[in-house]
Design a protein around this motif. Structure first.
Motif, PDB file in Angstrom:
ATOM      1  N   HIS A  27      16.232   7.991   4.326  1.00 19.89           N
ATOM      2  CA  HIS A  27      15.154   7.147   4.837  1.00 19.89           C
ATOM      3  C   HIS A  27      14.421   6.553   3.645  1.00 19.89           C
ATOM      4  O   HIS A  27      14.273   7.198   2.614  1.00 19.89           O
ATOM      5  CB  HIS A  27      14.172   7.964   5.678  1.00 19.89           C
ATOM      6  CG  HIS A  27      14.777   8.528   6.911  1.00 19.89           C
ATOM      7  ND1 HIS A  27      15.182   7.755   7.973  1.00 19.89           N
ATOM      8  CD2 HIS A  27      15.048   9.803   7.255  1.00 19.89           C
ATOM      9  CE1 HIS A  27      15.678   8.523   8.909  1.00 19.89           C
ATOM     10  NE2 HIS A  27      15.608   9.774   8.508  1.00 19.89           N
ATOM     11  N   LYS A  28      13.947   5.327   3.811  1.00 19.37           N
ATOM     12  CA  LYS A  28      13.210   4.662   2.745  1.00 19.37           C
ATOM     13  C   LYS A  28      11.732   5.026   2.852  1.00 19.37           C
ATOM     14  O   LYS A  28      11.143   4.979   3.915  1.00 19.37           O
ATOM     15  CB  LYS A  28      13.382   3.161   2.807  1.00 19.37           C
ATOM     16  CG  LYS A  28      12.667   2.439   1.680  1.00 19.37           C
ATOM     17  CD  LYS A  28      13.005   0.977   1.543  1.00 19.37           C
ATOM     18  CE  LYS A  28      13.086   0.209   2.802  1.00 19.37           C
ATOM     19  NZ  LYS A  28      13.262  -1.245   2.595  1.00 19.37           N
ATOM     20  N   CYS A  29      11.158   5.401   1.724  1.00 21.26           N
ATOM     21  CA  CYS A  29       9.738   5.703   1.630  1.00 21.26           C
ATOM     22  C   CYS A  29       9.124   4.703   0.666  1.00 21.26           C
ATOM     23  O   CYS A  29       9.502   4.651  -0.498  1.00 21.26           O
ATOM     24  CB  CYS A  29       9.546   7.129   1.117  1.00 21.26           C
ATOM     25  SG  CYS A  29       7.838   7.539   0.696  1.00 21.26           S
ATOM     26  N   ILE A  30       8.217   3.892   1.152  1.00 24.89           N
ATOM     27  CA  ILE A  30       7.468   2.982   0.292  1.00 24.89           C
ATOM     28  C   ILE A  30       6.231   3.757  -0.137  1.00 24.89           C
ATOM     29  O   ILE A  30       5.415   4.147   0.705  1.00 24.89           O
ATOM     30  CB  ILE A  30       7.045   1.696   1.030  1.00 24.89           C
ATOM     31  CG1 ILE A  30       8.229   1.044   1.719  1.00 24.89           C
ATOM     32  CG2 ILE A  30       6.293   0.767   0.087  1.00 24.89           C
ATOM     33  CD1 ILE A  30       9.121   0.223   0.866  1.00 24.89           C
ATOM     34  N   TYR A  31       6.096   3.999  -1.419  1.00 25.06           N
ATOM     35  CA  TYR A  31       5.032   4.841  -1.968  1.00 25.06           C
ATOM     36  C   TYR A  31       4.111   3.984  -2.821  1.00 25.06           C
ATOM     37  O   TYR A  31       4.559   3.336  -3.765  1.00 25.06           O
ATOM     38  CB  TYR A  31       5.676   5.954  -2.798  1.00 25.06           C
ATOM     39  CG  TYR A  31       4.732   6.787  -3.611  1.00 25.06           C
ATOM     40  CD1 TYR A  31       3.839   7.658  -2.995  1.00 25.06           C
ATOM     41  CD2 TYR A  31       4.742   6.721  -4.998  1.00 25.06           C
ATOM     42  CE1 TYR A  31       2.980   8.439  -3.743  1.00 25.06           C
ATOM     43  CE2 TYR A  31       3.897   7.498  -5.750  1.00 25.06           C
ATOM     44  CZ  TYR A  31       3.018   8.354  -5.127  1.00 25.06           C
ATOM     45  OH  TYR A  31       2.166   9.130  -5.868  1.00 25.06           O
ATOM     46  N   SER A  32       2.825   3.942  -2.471  1.00 25.41           N
ATOM     47  CA  SER A  32       1.844   3.150  -3.218  1.00 25.41           C
ATOM     48  C   SER A  32       0.794   4.048  -3.832  1.00 25.41           C
ATOM     49  O   SER A  32       0.269   4.939  -3.172  1.00 25.41           O
ATOM     50  CB  SER A  32       1.136   2.157  -2.297  1.00 25.41           C
ATOM     51  OG  SER A  32       2.045   1.240  -1.779  1.00 25.41           O
ATOM     52  N   ILE A  33       0.519   3.801  -5.099  1.00 28.70           N
ATOM     53  CA  ILE A  33      -0.583   4.474  -5.782  1.00 28.70           C
ATOM     54  C   ILE A  33      -1.252   3.440  -6.666  1.00 28.70           C
ATOM     55  O   ILE A  33      -0.580   2.746  -7.439  1.00 28.70           O
ATOM     56  CB  ILE A  33      -0.124   5.709  -6.584  1.00 28.70           C
ATOM     57  CG1 ILE A  33      -1.314   6.401  -7.214  1.00 28.70           C
ATOM     58  CG2 ILE A  33       0.954   5.383  -7.576  1.00 28.70           C
ATOM     59  CD1 ILE A  33      -1.049   7.779  -7.748  1.00 28.70           C
ATOM     60  N   ASN A  34      -2.567   3.312  -6.489  1.00 26.50           N
ATOM     61  CA  ASN A  34      -3.324   2.269  -7.176  1.00 26.50           C
ATOM     62  C   ASN A  34      -2.695   0.914  -6.872  1.00 26.50           C
ATOM     63  O   ASN A  34      -2.570   0.552  -5.730  1.00 26.50           O
ATOM     64  CB  ASN A  34      -3.436   2.565  -8.665  1.00 26.50           C
ATOM     65  CG  ASN A  34      -4.116   3.896  -8.934  1.00 26.50           C
ATOM     66  OD1 ASN A  34      -5.037   4.294  -8.229  1.00 26.50           O
ATOM     67  ND2 ASN A  34      -3.648   4.605  -9.933  1.00 26.50           N
ATOM     68  N   ASN A  43      11.986   5.382   8.354  1.00 30.25           N
ATOM     69  CA  ASN A  43      11.398   4.786   7.155  1.00 30.25           C
ATOM     70  C   ASN A  43       9.877   4.887   7.244  1.00 30.25           C
ATOM     71  O   ASN A  43       9.306   4.691   8.316  1.00 30.25           O
ATOM     72  CB  ASN A  43      11.823   3.328   7.006  1.00 30.25           C
ATOM     73  CG  ASN A  43      13.297   3.190   6.738  1.00 30.25           C
ATOM     74  OD1 ASN A  43      13.964   4.122   6.320  1.00 30.25           O
ATOM     75  ND2 ASN A  43      13.831   2.021   6.998  1.00 30.25           N
ATOM     76  N   ILE A  44       9.239   5.187   6.117  1.00 33.60           N
ATOM     77  CA  ILE A  44       7.788   5.392   6.101  1.00 33.60           C
ATOM     78  C   ILE A  44       7.132   4.630   4.962  1.00 33.60           C
ATOM     79  O   ILE A  44       7.786   4.228   4.006  1.00 33.60           O
ATOM     80  CB  ILE A  44       7.423   6.895   5.981  1.00 33.60           C
ATOM     81  CG1 ILE A  44       7.884   7.464   4.633  1.00 33.60           C
ATOM     82  CG2 ILE A  44       7.979   7.701   7.139  1.00 33.60           C
ATOM     83  CD1 ILE A  44       7.339   8.856   4.333  1.00 33.60           C
ATOM     84  N   THR A  45       5.827   4.479   5.073  1.00 30.92           N
ATOM     85  CA  THR A  45       5.011   3.924   3.998  1.00 30.92           C
ATOM     86  C   THR A  45       3.856   4.900   3.758  1.00 30.92           C
ATOM     87  O   THR A  45       3.204   5.320   4.709  1.00 30.92           O
ATOM     88  CB  THR A  45       4.436   2.544   4.362  1.00 30.92           C
ATOM     89  OG1 THR A  45       5.540   1.674   4.678  1.00 30.92           O
ATOM     90  CG2 THR A  45       3.649   1.944   3.216  1.00 30.92           C
ATOM     91  N   LEU A  46       3.665   5.270   2.491  1.00 31.63           N
ATOM     92  CA  LEU A  46       2.632   6.223   2.098  1.00 31.63           C
ATOM     93  C   LEU A  46       1.698   5.624   1.066  1.00 31.63           C
ATOM     94  O   LEU A  46       2.141   4.841   0.231  1.00 31.63           O
ATOM     95  CB  LEU A  46       3.258   7.462   1.435  1.00 31.63           C
ATOM     96  CG  LEU A  46       4.076   8.406   2.256  1.00 31.63           C
ATOM     97  CD1 LEU A  46       4.704   9.439   1.353  1.00 31.63           C
ATOM     98  CD2 LEU A  46       3.213   9.083   3.304  1.00 31.63           C
ATOM     99  N   GLU A  47       0.443   6.036   1.108  1.00 34.33           N
ATOM    100  CA  GLU A  47      -0.508   5.689   0.052  1.00 34.33           C
ATOM    101  C   GLU A  47      -1.086   6.965  -0.521  1.00 34.33           C
ATOM    102  O   GLU A  47      -1.496   7.855   0.220  1.00 34.33           O
ATOM    103  CB  GLU A  47      -1.619   4.801   0.607  1.00 34.33           C
ATOM    104  CG  GLU A  47      -1.151   3.424   0.953  1.00 34.33           C
ATOM    105  CD  GLU A  47      -2.255   2.512   1.412  1.00 34.33           C
ATOM    106  OE1 GLU A  47      -3.441   2.811   1.137  1.00 34.33           O
ATOM    107  OE2 GLU A  47      -1.945   1.488   2.053  1.00 34.33           O
TER     108      GLU A  47
END
Length: 94
Positions: free
Chosen positions: A3-10, A86-90
């Motif tokens: 699964h695709k994880c879009i990971y955002s930091i700053n 698939n997820i998106t995380l901050e």
């Protein structure tokens, strides 16, 4: 299955692929990303991240490091969470 994880930091955003049997934290560490962590069993809440899209599963484990307000705001504990799709995380800045 991955699964695709879009990971955002700053201001940085990265794509990380997570095996269906791996925790999200394991996948981020494997990618050599720095993530605050301590207990790795869902008790402390140090690795707290906000799930902004997609679904996770705790495989029957209880995320004791989350309070009701954090849960209602979409926060998860990636140390015990697995991707269902698939997820998106901050990353939360503390």
């Amino acid at each position: 299955m991955l699964h695709k994880c879009i990971y955002s930091i700053n201001t940085n955003t990265l794509e990380v692929f997570v095996d269906k049997n791996a925790t999200i934290l394991d996948a981020l560490i494997k990618r050599k990303l720095y993530v605050k962590k301590a207990c790795i069993n869902g008790a402390c809440g140090i690795c707290l991240m906000q799930l902004t899209s997609g679904d996770i599963d705790y495989d029957g484990r209880i995320p004791r490091g989350l309070n009701n307000q954090e849960i209602s705001q979409g926060y998860i504990l990636p140390c015990i969470a697995k991707c269902k799709n698939n997820i998106t995380l901050e990353q939360r800045n503390k």
